[in-house]
Design a protein around this motif. Sequence first.
Motif, PDB file in Angstrom:
ATOM      1  N   MET A   1     -40.919 -37.296  29.188  1.00 40.15           N
ATOM      2  CA  MET A   1     -40.746 -36.134  28.321  1.00 40.15           C
ATOM      3  C   MET A   1     -39.499 -35.377  28.793  1.00 40.15           C
ATOM      4  SD  MET A   1     -43.475 -33.065  27.477  1.00 40.15           S
ATOM      5  CE  MET A   1     -44.670 -34.164  26.723  1.00 40.15           C
ATOM      6  N   SER A   2     -38.538 -35.164  27.916  1.00 43.19           N
ATOM      7  CA  SER A   2     -37.285 -34.516  28.285  1.00 43.19           C
ATOM      8  C   SER A   2     -37.509 -33.035  28.573  1.00 43.19           C
ATOM      9  CB  SER A   2     -36.272 -34.652  27.151  1.00 43.19           C
ATOM     10  OG  SER A   2     -36.666 -33.852  26.042  1.00 43.19           O
ATOM     11  N   ILE A   3     -36.534 -32.421  29.225  1.00 42.33           N
ATOM     12  CA  ILE A   3     -36.656 -31.008  29.546  1.00 42.33           C
ATOM     13  C   ILE A   3     -36.728 -30.152  28.290  1.00 42.33           C
ATOM     14  CG2 ILE A   3     -34.141 -30.705  29.758  1.00 42.33           C
ATOM     15  CD1 ILE A   3     -34.756 -28.671  32.001  1.00 42.33           C
ATOM     16  N   VAL A   4     -35.995 -30.549  27.242  1.00 41.72           N
ATOM     17  CA  VAL A   4     -36.031 -29.801  25.984  1.00 41.72           C
ATOM     18  C   VAL A   4     -37.424 -29.887  25.380  1.00 41.72           C
ATOM     19  CG1 VAL A   4     -35.138 -29.689  23.626  1.00 41.72           C
ATOM     20  CG2 VAL A   4     -33.569 -30.102  25.532  1.00 41.72           C
ATOM     21  N   THR A   5     -38.026 -31.074  25.395  1.00 43.27           N
ATOM     22  CA  THR A   5     -39.365 -31.245  24.835  1.00 43.27           C
ATOM     23  C   THR A   5     -40.397 -30.472  25.647  1.00 43.27           C
ATOM     24  OG1 THR A   5     -38.779 -33.446  24.019  1.00 43.27           O
ATOM     25  CG2 THR A   5     -41.114 -32.941  24.179  1.00 43.27           C
ATOM     26  N   ARG A   6     -40.287 -30.505  26.970  1.00 47.75           N
ATOM     27  CA  ARG A   6     -41.230 -29.764  27.818  1.00 47.75           C
ATOM     28  C   ARG A   6     -41.160 -28.268  27.524  1.00 47.75           C
ATOM     29  NH1 ARG A   6     -39.337 -33.252  31.965  1.00 47.75           N
ATOM     30  NH2 ARG A   6     -38.085 -31.572  32.884  1.00 47.75           N
ATOM     31  N   GLU A   7     -39.939 -27.757  27.410  1.00 47.63           N
ATOM     32  CA  GLU A   7     -39.789 -26.332  27.111  1.00 47.63           C
ATOM     33  C   GLU A   7     -40.369 -25.994  25.736  1.00 47.63           C
ATOM     34  OE1 GLU A   7     -35.713 -25.284  27.437  1.00 47.63           O
ATOM     35  OE2 GLU A   7     -35.616 -25.610  29.608  1.00 47.63           O
ATOM     36  N   ALA A   8     -40.157 -26.876  24.765  1.00 46.43           N
ATOM     37  CA  ALA A   8     -40.676 -26.639  23.422  1.00 46.43           C
ATOM     38  C   ALA A   8     -42.203 -26.640  23.420  1.00 46.43           C
ATOM     39  CB  ALA A   8     -40.144 -27.700  22.458  1.00 46.43           C
ATOM     40  N   TYR A   9     -42.797 -27.566  24.152  1.00 44.56           N
ATOM     41  CA  TYR A   9     -44.256 -27.609  24.267  1.00 44.56           C
ATOM     42  C   TYR A   9     -44.789 -26.338  24.922  1.00 44.56           C
ATOM     43  CZ  TYR A   9     -45.997 -32.176  22.726  1.00 44.56           C
ATOM     44  OH  TYR A   9     -46.424 -33.240  21.976  1.00 44.56           O
ATOM     45  N   ALA A  10     -44.131 -25.899  25.997  1.00 42.07           N
ATOM     46  CA  ALA A  10     -44.595 -24.705  26.710  1.00 42.07           C
ATOM     47  C   ALA A  10     -44.533 -23.472  25.817  1.00 42.07           C
ATOM     48  CB  ALA A  10     -43.754 -24.498  27.970  1.00 42.07           C
ATOM     49  N   GLU A  11     -43.449 -23.344  25.066  1.00 41.10           N
ATOM     50  CA  GLU A  11     -43.313 -22.193  24.177  1.00 41.10           C
ATOM     51  C   GLU A  11     -44.342 -22.260  23.047  1.00 41.10           C
ATOM     52  OE1 GLU A  11     -39.969 -21.067  21.042  1.00 41.10           O
ATOM     53  OE2 GLU A  11     -39.332 -20.601  23.097  1.00 41.10           O
ATOM     54  N   ALA A  12     -44.545 -23.446  22.485  1.00 44.67           N
ATOM     55  CA  ALA A  12     -45.516 -23.598  21.407  1.00 44.67           C
ATOM     56  C   ALA A  12     -46.934 -23.315  21.908  1.00 44.67           C
ATOM     57  CB  ALA A  12     -45.438 -25.010  20.828  1.00 44.67           C
ATOM     58  N   PHE A  13     -47.242 -23.781  23.119  1.00 41.71           N
ATOM     59  CA  PHE A  13     -48.567 -23.541  23.697  1.00 41.71           C
ATOM     60  C   PHE A  13     -48.828 -22.044  23.843  1.00 41.71           C
ATOM     61  CE2 PHE A  13     -51.593 -22.983  27.127  1.00 41.71           C
ATOM     62  CZ  PHE A  13     -52.559 -23.951  26.870  1.00 41.71           C
ATOM     63  N   ARG A  14     -47.853 -21.326  24.375  1.00 38.16           N
ATOM     64  CA  ARG A  14     -48.018 -19.881  24.544  1.00 38.16           C
ATOM     65  C   ARG A  14     -48.172 -19.181  23.197  1.00 38.16           C
ATOM     66  NH1 ARG A  14     -46.791 -16.069  28.516  1.00 38.16           N
ATOM     67  NH2 ARG A  14     -45.799 -17.612  29.862  1.00 38.16           N
ATOM     68  N   GLU A  15     -47.389 -19.625  22.208  1.00 43.16           N
ATOM     69  CA  GLU A  15     -47.462 -19.010  20.882  1.00 43.16           C
ATOM     70  C   GLU A  15     -48.841 -19.200  20.256  1.00 43.16           C
ATOM     71  OE1 GLU A  15     -45.498 -19.739  16.469  1.00 43.16           O
ATOM     72  OE2 GLU A  15     -44.235 -20.059  18.237  1.00 43.16           O
ATOM     73  N   VAL A  16     -49.416 -20.380  20.420  1.00 45.13           N
ATOM     74  CA  VAL A  16     -50.703 -20.686  19.775  1.00 45.13           C
ATOM     75  C   VAL A  16     -51.888 -20.122  20.548  1.00 45.13           C
ATOM     76  CG1 VAL A  16     -52.247 -22.585  19.123  1.00 45.13           C
ATOM     77  CG2 VAL A  16     -49.810 -22.740  18.617  1.00 45.13           C
ATOM     78  N   THR A  17     -51.832 -20.172  21.878  1.00 44.48           N
ATOM     79  CA  THR A  17     -52.996 -19.789  22.686  1.00 44.48           C
ATOM     80  C   THR A  17     -52.893 -18.408  23.316  1.00 44.48           C
ATOM     81  OG1 THR A  17     -52.140 -20.713  24.766  1.00 44.48           O
ATOM     82  CG2 THR A  17     -53.320 -22.217  23.268  1.00 44.48           C
ATOM     83  N   GLY A  18     -51.672 -17.870  23.412  1.00 45.99           N
ATOM     84  CA  GLY A  18     -51.498 -16.581  24.046  1.00 45.99           C
ATOM     85  C   GLY A  18     -51.518 -16.633  25.559  1.00 45.99           C
ATOM     86  N   ARG A  19     -51.436 -17.824  26.124  1.00 49.18           N
ATOM     87  CA  ARG A  19     -51.428 -17.980  27.585  1.00 49.18           C
ATOM     88  C   ARG A  19     -50.367 -18.995  27.984  1.00 49.18           C
ATOM     89  NH1 ARG A  19     -57.112 -21.199  28.663  1.00 49.18           N
ATOM     90  NH2 ARG A  19     -57.944 -19.709  27.147  1.00 49.18           N
ATOM     91  N   PRO A  20     -49.917 -18.950  29.239  1.00 48.34           N
ATOM     92  CA  PRO A  20     -48.881 -19.904  29.673  1.00 48.34           C
ATOM     93  C   PRO A  20     -49.442 -21.311  29.841  1.00 48.34           C
ATOM     94  CG  PRO A  20     -49.603 -18.559  31.516  1.00 48.34           C
ATOM     95  CD  PRO A  20     -50.244 -17.976  30.291  1.00 48.34           C
ATOM     96  N   LEU A  21     -48.589 -22.294  29.627  1.00 41.26           N
ATOM     97  CA  LEU A  21     -48.964 -23.693  29.840  1.00 41.26           C
ATOM     98  C   LEU A  21     -48.907 -23.986  31.332  1.00 41.26           C
ATOM     99  CD1 LEU A  21     -49.530 -26.568  28.713  1.00 41.26           C
ATOM    100  CD2 LEU A  21     -47.050 -26.880  28.586  1.00 41.26           C
ATOM    101  N   VAL A  22     -50.016 -24.462  31.891  1.00 39.12           N
ATOM    102  CA  VAL A  22     -50.093 -24.748  33.319  1.00 39.12           C
ATOM    103  C   VAL A  22     -49.988 -26.245  33.592  1.00 39.12           C
ATOM    104  CG1 VAL A  22     -51.512 -24.568  35.407  1.00 39.12           C
ATOM    105  CG2 VAL A  22     -51.481 -22.685  33.729  1.00 39.12           C
ATOM    106  N   LYS A  23     -50.729 -27.037  32.826  1.00 38.80           N
ATOM    107  CA  LYS A  23     -50.773 -28.476  33.067  1.00 38.80           C
ATOM    108  C   LYS A  23     -50.142 -29.239  31.908  1.00 38.80           C
ATOM    109  CE  LYS A  23     -55.027 -28.235  35.799  1.00 38.80           C
ATOM    110  NZ  LYS A  23     -56.437 -28.693  35.918  1.00 38.80           N
ATOM    111  N   LEU A  24     -49.111 -30.039  32.214  1.00 39.19           N
ATOM    112  CA  LEU A  24     -48.457 -30.883  31.219  1.00 39.19           C
ATOM    113  C   LEU A  24     -49.202 -32.198  31.084  1.00 39.19           C
ATOM    114  CD1 LEU A  24     -44.673 -30.427  31.988  1.00 39.19           C
ATOM    115  CD2 LEU A  24     -45.738 -30.048  29.774  1.00 39.19           C
ATOM    116  N   THR A  25     -49.142 -32.782  29.911  1.00 39.06           N
ATOM    117  CA  THR A  25     -49.757 -34.079  29.651  1.00 39.06           C
ATOM    118  C   THR A  25     -48.667 -35.137  29.584  1.00 39.06           C
ATOM    119  OG1 THR A  25     -51.482 -33.015  28.343  1.00 39.06           O
ATOM    120  CG2 THR A  25     -51.207 -35.377  28.045  1.00 39.06           C
TER     121      THR A  25
END
Length: 232
Positions: A1-25
Amino acid sequence: MSIVTREAYAEAFREVTGRPLVKLTPPNGRPDSEIIFEMLALNGVVAGDDHLPRFLDALAGSFAARRRRLAKDGRMMPGARDALKAVARLDGVVQSVLTGTIKSNAVHKLTAFGLDKHVDFEIGGYGEEVYPKATLLQVAQGRAKRKHGAAFDGGNTVMIGDSARDAQAAKIAGVAMIGIASGRSLPAELREAGADVVLPDLSNPSEVVAAVAGLTSPARAPGRSPAGHGSP
């Protein structure tokens, strides 16, 4: 998973759940829809009916905001552009993409490296579609048939991919497979999984063209023969 994709996932996770992403898949060649469900579970979020569509929308937006960084921070397989261009010259060929990435993000990725010019995105298969990869390949064949008015089957479809998972999907779907031993899977693993031809990379366009031409025959009725690609 590229750094751009990881950052996009983290931002999307926070937007949807209201909490920071801790564990990547780890992606492991899986579709975004599957990764999202596992990511939610790993981070203690009980997924509801609206989590997937909301996450997919958020992922598309966060990735699009970073698309200008793709060419700098991403990587293109050597020879990919010339291989696409060479295969496109074959009479009656249409090329598309079969990927675990959602459609909008796949378009951004290929466009960033100038790989979009010879790809018909309308008939591809993407990560927002909750299908096994072999089924998704057949869905893409159906789209190609509706658009081009020809039958697309094992005789005129070839999938190009770089993992044993891609080769297995092609075998299940009953289509020819060209394995690219770029590092995700060893040549022996690709052959064992069902690849008909294994190439070390895409650096020799004439080898790619010869493999595609040798594994396909013309589509029935007015139309084109599809050359399908695996994850970009």
